[in-house]
Design an enzyme around this catalytic site. Structure first.
Site, PDB file in Angstrom:
ATOM      1  N   ASP A 277      12.894  42.234  17.370  1.00 52.84           N
ATOM      2  CA  ASP A 277      13.102  40.820  17.056  1.00 52.84           C
ATOM      3  C   ASP A 277      14.431  40.322  17.629  1.00 52.84           C
ATOM      4  OD1 ASP A 277      11.338  40.155  14.016  1.00 52.84           O
ATOM      5  OD2 ASP A 277      11.040  41.822  15.385  1.00 52.84           O
TER       6      ASP A 277
ATOM      7  N   ASN B 277      22.133  45.955  12.261  1.00 50.73           N
ATOM      8  CA  ASN B 277      21.316  47.141  11.981  1.00 50.73           C
ATOM      9  C   ASN B 277      20.996  47.946  13.235  1.00 50.73           C
ATOM     10  OD1 ASN B 277      19.564  45.054  12.852  1.00 50.73           O
ATOM     11  ND2 ASN B 277      17.824  45.995  11.827  1.00 50.73           N
TER      12      ASN B 277
ATOM     13  N   ASP C 209      15.517  47.397  20.172  1.00 49.61           N
ATOM     14  CA  ASP C 209      15.167  46.606  18.996  1.00 49.61           C
ATOM     15  C   ASP C 209      14.080  45.620  19.446  1.00 49.61           C
ATOM     16  OD1 ASP C 209      15.454  45.119  16.481  1.00 49.61           O
ATOM     17  OD2 ASP C 209      16.532  43.650  17.688  1.00 49.61           O
TER      18      ASP C 209
ATOM     19  N   GLU D 107      12.473  36.019  15.175  1.00 52.11           N
ATOM     20  CA  GLU D 107      12.566  36.951  14.054  1.00 52.11           C
ATOM     21  C   GLU D 107      11.245  36.799  13.292  1.00 52.11           C
ATOM     22  OE1 GLU D 107      14.919  39.130  13.093  1.00 52.11           O
ATOM     23  OE2 GLU D 107      16.345  38.661  14.701  1.00 52.11           O
TER      24      GLU D 107
ATOM     25  N   GLY E  63      13.184  46.767  12.556  1.00 44.16           N
ATOM     26  CA  GLY E  63      13.112  46.436  11.142  1.00 44.16           C
ATOM     27  C   GLY E  63      11.976  45.468  10.865  1.00 44.16           C
TER      28      GLY E  63
END
Length: 240
Positions: A32, A199, A30, A39, A121
């Site tokens: 962030d 997520n 991932d 973020e 994301g």
């Protein structure tokens, strides 16, 4: 079985260390709050005075309290309307930093023969630069729509659909992990997946080794390795 403290700030469950890093063929990150310290969507919102509003949605989504991640991201991106590309450039140059140990871990994985994947994301404006900085092999993330013509260089508050779909959410992260494994001719059990938010759980559930980095409680609970203090390279403490 509950996680056991392996050393201060590092907990493990479901395996006996050390594992051989070279037995794995792919590591998925991932971005962030995992590879980087911020973020991005929250920081972009700061440019239009909406950081707190956006951050509250982000926090709830990362804790797994919002069932529809795609809708939560659309809500946040809609609040970014009017942010300029120059604003995002400032965030990249002044606020975004790699988390401690990121470069060391990526280099160690590459030296052991692993391919690297960044699934986020977040947005290509940032993921493409992190990919290039770290020499990451594969990426998947979201594209922010930028207005052309009048007020060009401003965000519209929407995202752009891509050939693979509309939004990189947890299901898309899982799909990309599995597709990359298939492309490499390896089993998902030969992959490591590393993240901090809800997520990330779908891809972490497919990987042979799941790693939570300074993560939400729900993510720590499900991970084989939880790095609760120190840098990303602490994963190497359980590797031979």
């Amino acid at each position: 079985m509950p996680a056991q403290d392996f050393s201060p700030g590092l907990a493990i469950q479901g395996f006996t260390p050390p594992l051989r890093l070279a037995d794995f063929k792919l590591i998925a990150f991932d971005m962030d709050s995992t590879l980087i310290n911020i973020e991005c969507v929250d920081e972009i919102g700061d440019a239009v005075g909406k950081k707190e509003e956006i951050a509250a949605i982000t926090e709830a989504a990362m804790r797994g309290e919002i069932a529809d991640y795609k809708e939560s991201l659309r809500r946040r991106v809609a609040l970014l309307k009017g942010v300029t590309v120059a604003d995002m450039e400032m965030i990249f140059t002044q606020r975004l930093q790699l988390n401690p140990g990121a470069e060391k871990l990526v280099q160690a994985c590459k030296a052991a023969g692993l391919k690297t994947l960044l699934v986020s994301g977040g947005f290509t404006f940032f993921t493409d630069r992190i990919r290039d900085k770290l020499g990451i092999d594969y990426t998947r993330s979201n594209v922010l729509e930028v207005r052309s013509g009048a007020n060009c260089g401003e965000l519209t508050g929407r995202m752009v659909d891509q050939p693979w779909g509309d939004i990189c959410d947890g299901a898309e992260k899982r799909k990309m992990l599995l597709e990359t494994c298939a492309q490499l001719g390896i089993s998902p059990r030969q992959a490591i997946a590393m993240g901090d938010g809800a997520n990330d759980l779908p891809m972490m559930g497919e990987a042979g080794l799941s790693v939570a980095y300074h993560a939400k409680p729900k993510v720590r609970e499900h991970a084989n390795v939880a790095i609760n203090a120190g840098g990303l390279d602490r994963l190497l403490e359980v590797m031979a």
